[in-house]
Scaffold this active site. Structure first.
Site, PDB file in Angstrom:
ATOM      1  N   ASN A   7      78.551  52.232  26.458  1.00 29.61           N
ATOM      2  CA  ASN A   7      78.148  51.106  26.645  1.00 29.61           C
ATOM      3  C   ASN A   7      78.890  50.505  27.619  1.00 29.61           C
ATOM      4  O   ASN A   7      80.016  49.948  27.093  1.00 29.61           O
ATOM      5  CB  ASN A   7      78.010  50.340  25.059  1.00 29.61           C
ATOM      6  CG  ASN A   7      77.359  48.993  25.195  1.00 29.61           C
ATOM      7  OD1 ASN A   7      76.969  48.377  26.044  1.00 29.61           O
ATOM      8  ND2 ASN A   7      77.180  48.398  24.003  1.00 29.61           N
ATOM      9  N   ARG A  90      73.590  53.207  26.687  1.00 28.47           N
ATOM     10  CA  ARG A  90      72.964  51.901  26.515  1.00 28.47           C
ATOM     11  C   ARG A  90      72.409  50.921  27.528  1.00 28.47           C
ATOM     12  O   ARG A  90      73.463  50.767  28.417  1.00 28.47           O
ATOM     13  CB  ARG A  90      73.817  50.846  25.365  1.00 28.47           C
ATOM     14  CG  ARG A  90      73.091  49.807  24.891  1.00 28.47           C
ATOM     15  CD  ARG A  90      74.085  48.847  24.594  1.00 28.47           C
ATOM     16  NE  ARG A  90      73.107  47.466  24.108  1.00 28.47           N
ATOM     17  CZ  ARG A  90      73.606  46.312  24.036  1.00 28.47           C
ATOM     18  NH1 ARG A  90      74.879  46.186  24.279  1.00 28.47           N
ATOM     19  NH2 ARG A  90      72.746  45.421  23.705  1.00 28.47           N
ATOM     20  N   HIS A 179      68.091  43.966  21.561  1.00 31.14           N
ATOM     21  CA  HIS A 179      68.492  44.361  20.133  1.00 31.14           C
ATOM     22  C   HIS A 179      67.487  45.268  19.411  1.00 31.14           C
ATOM     23  O   HIS A 179      67.480  45.649  18.496  1.00 31.14           O
ATOM     24  CB  HIS A 179      68.764  43.440  19.079  1.00 31.14           C
ATOM     25  CG  HIS A 179      69.629  42.352  19.559  1.00 31.14           C
ATOM     26  ND1 HIS A 179      69.552  40.839  19.070  1.00 31.14           N
ATOM     27  CD2 HIS A 179      70.982  42.155  20.076  1.00 31.14           C
ATOM     28  CE1 HIS A 179      70.617  40.333  19.600  1.00 31.14           C
ATOM     29  NE2 HIS A 179      71.650  41.326  20.073  1.00 31.14           N
ATOM     30  N   ARG A 240      74.793  30.727  22.113  1.00 31.05           N
ATOM     31  CA  ARG A 240      73.808  30.604  23.073  1.00 31.05           C
ATOM     32  C   ARG A 240      72.480  29.316  22.506  1.00 31.05           C
ATOM     33  O   ARG A 240      72.682  29.508  21.314  1.00 31.05           O
ATOM     34  CB  ARG A 240      72.719  31.770  23.412  1.00 31.05           C
ATOM     35  CG  ARG A 240      73.448  32.770  24.314  1.00 31.05           C
ATOM     36  CD  ARG A 240      72.816  33.920  24.358  1.00 31.05           C
ATOM     37  NE  ARG A 240      73.926  35.273  24.252  1.00 31.05           N
ATOM     38  CZ  ARG A 240      73.392  36.419  24.000  1.00 31.05           C
ATOM     39  NH1 ARG A 240      72.385  36.826  23.780  1.00 31.05           N
ATOM     40  NH2 ARG A 240      74.165  37.347  23.834  1.00 31.05           N
ATOM     41  N   GLU A 383      73.949  50.927  16.166  1.00 28.77           N
ATOM     42  CA  GLU A 383      73.262  51.368  17.464  1.00 28.77           C
ATOM     43  C   GLU A 383      73.769  52.588  18.241  1.00 28.77           C
ATOM     44  O   GLU A 383      72.989  53.267  18.786  1.00 28.77           O
ATOM     45  CB  GLU A 383      73.320  50.062  18.324  1.00 28.77           C
ATOM     46  CG  GLU A 383      72.612  48.800  17.875  1.00 28.77           C
ATOM     47  CD  GLU A 383      73.241  47.393  18.526  1.00 28.77           C
ATOM     48  OE1 GLU A 383      74.201  47.091  18.180  1.00 28.77           O
ATOM     49  OE2 GLU A 383      72.493  46.949  19.320  1.00 28.77           O
TER      50      GLU A 383
END
Ligand code: ADP
Length: 399
Positions: A7, A90, A179, A240, A383
């Protein structure tokens, strides 16, 4: 077969080496400060170790460093790089081109290059990771696993914005969702643990990490999710804003004279929990501690965060036409009983009833009361395992 999952971020490279015989993790870690002074690697195999280098390194050098460590006599877990059967990458944004994981070839790379501007923060480093792997492990097949792919089943009415349709047709401005690997994994896990077929379930998954999103899953497919064109839409997150009136952007530029970059920085890096507590922290652990000590501002930030999430759960129950399972996952979702309690409070009319004692856990558990119509679960996301599984499936198909 051993599979290396990568990743690649702008200044970091996360890695995990899996033995797919039993899906065990042989080694994992992260290289940080790529391109900066004093890069470091945290590496966990038999034990956790930290290494540092004096000079700045590139992504390619970071990958070489990881491979050298994986095969080293002191810390290694494999004797030769030939043992690595495939690399799973990823990739954040697959655009409309990728509805599932794919074997990476020149055509895929070309399409990722074309989609670069859709995720300017994430896709360029992901591609750098792919190019680095090509040079360092030239004969090893690579698979791309996309954060957006799971949401490719969203219907048009969910992914189109109420904007001039040409913006979609010409520039692909639409909702994509992110996601996806995590939402997919925990939904599958929920069904498996309940001994049910995912096809028979209506599931809402809440992935609450530093970034956060909710997903409505019907019959195993994503039918709506809270992140949109970028990972900024939807929930209030660590830093965010999530949903805001888009006119605020215009107002900030016109009235405050802010530049594009300044607005971008405010919405992505200075808002959310961090913005609500005046820049003190974006970490939910701090918010919880401060709330317990009577800090009203922290309490308010928690309330804003939970209220937005509650609204999404209500609207997704409506979109699904009912609800069987609600899953909390990722750093905040797995570890914050108080947050789960506040979010679920008042949702009894939907059939959601938390058992306070069962909810007092971190990690994997069913946290709803025995008489709750909806099963509420906390599930650790994984993940990397999902990426390893997809990579294994696709690479085995080659043989
Ligand atoms: P990312 O989105 O970067 O993958 P994670 O899913 O690991 O992040 O989530 C990280 C966040 O999880 C932290 O910023 C923190 O807010 C939250 N978190 C981690 N541990 C706990 C905990 N024990 N209690 C509450 N929140 C936690």
């Amino acid at each position: 077969m051993k599979i290396l999952v990568l990743n690649a971020g702008s200044s970091s490279l996360k890695f995990q080496l899996f033995d797919m015989e039993d899906e065990s993790v042989m080694a994992k870690g992260i290289v940080e400060r790529i391109g900066l002074q004093k890069p470091s690697m945290t590496y966990t195999a038999k034990e956790k170790t930290k290494f540092e280098k004096d000079e700045p390194i590139s992504h390619k050098e970071a990958l070489q460093w990881v491979l050298d460590t994986l095969t080293s006599t002191d810390h290694g877990v494999i004797s030769s790089l030939d043992e690595i059967g495939a690399v799973g990458h990823r990739v954040v944004h697959g655009g409309e081109d990728f509805t599932g994981s794919v074997l990476i070839d020149d055509k895929v790379i070309e399409s990722l290059e074309r989609n670069k501007n859709l995720a300017p923060l994430h896709n360029p480093p992901n591609l750098t990771g792919i190019y680095a792997t090509q040079t360092v492990l030239p004969n090893v097949p690579m698979v791309g696993v996309f954060d957006t792919a799971f949401h490719s089943t969203m219907p048009e009415k969910a992914y189109l914005y109420g904007l001039p349709i040409e913006l979609y047709e010409k520039y692909k401005v639409r909702r994509y969702g992110f996601h996806g690997t995590s939402h997919h994994y925990v939904a599958q896990e929920a069904a498996r643990r309940l001994g049910k077929d995912i096809k028979d379930l209506k599931i809402i998954t809440a992935h609450l990490g530093n970034g956060a999103s909710v997903c409505a899953i019907k019959g195993g497919q994503s039918i709506d999710t809270s992140m949109g064109f970028t990972p900024l839409e939807g929930l209030v997150m660590g830093t965010r804003s999530g949903d805001i009136d888009p006119a605020i952007v215009i107002w900030m530029m016109r009235e405050l004279g802010m530049s594009y970059d300044e607005v971008d920085n405010v919405l992505n890096k200075k808002s959310g929990i961090l913005g609500l507590v005046r820049g003190r922290s974006y970490d939910m652990r701090d918010i919880e501690d401060w709330m317990a000590a009577g800090d009203e501002e922290a309490r308010r930030a928690m309330d804003v965060y939970c209220y937005r999430l509650k609204k999404y759960i209500g609207s997704y129950a409506a979109v699904l036409g009912g609800l069987d399972v609600l899953v909390f996952t990722a750093g905040v979702g797995e570890n914050s009983p108080i947050l789960r309690e506040i979010v679920c409070d008042g949702l009894e009319f939907l059939g959601i009833k938390i058992d306070k004692e069962k909810n007092n856990v971190k990690g994997d558990a069913i946290i709803s009361a025995a008489d709750s119509k909806v099963t509420v679960m906390s599930i650790r996301t994984d993940e990397e395992l999902m990426i390893a599984r997809d990579t294994y499936r696709i690479v085995r198909g080659l043989k």
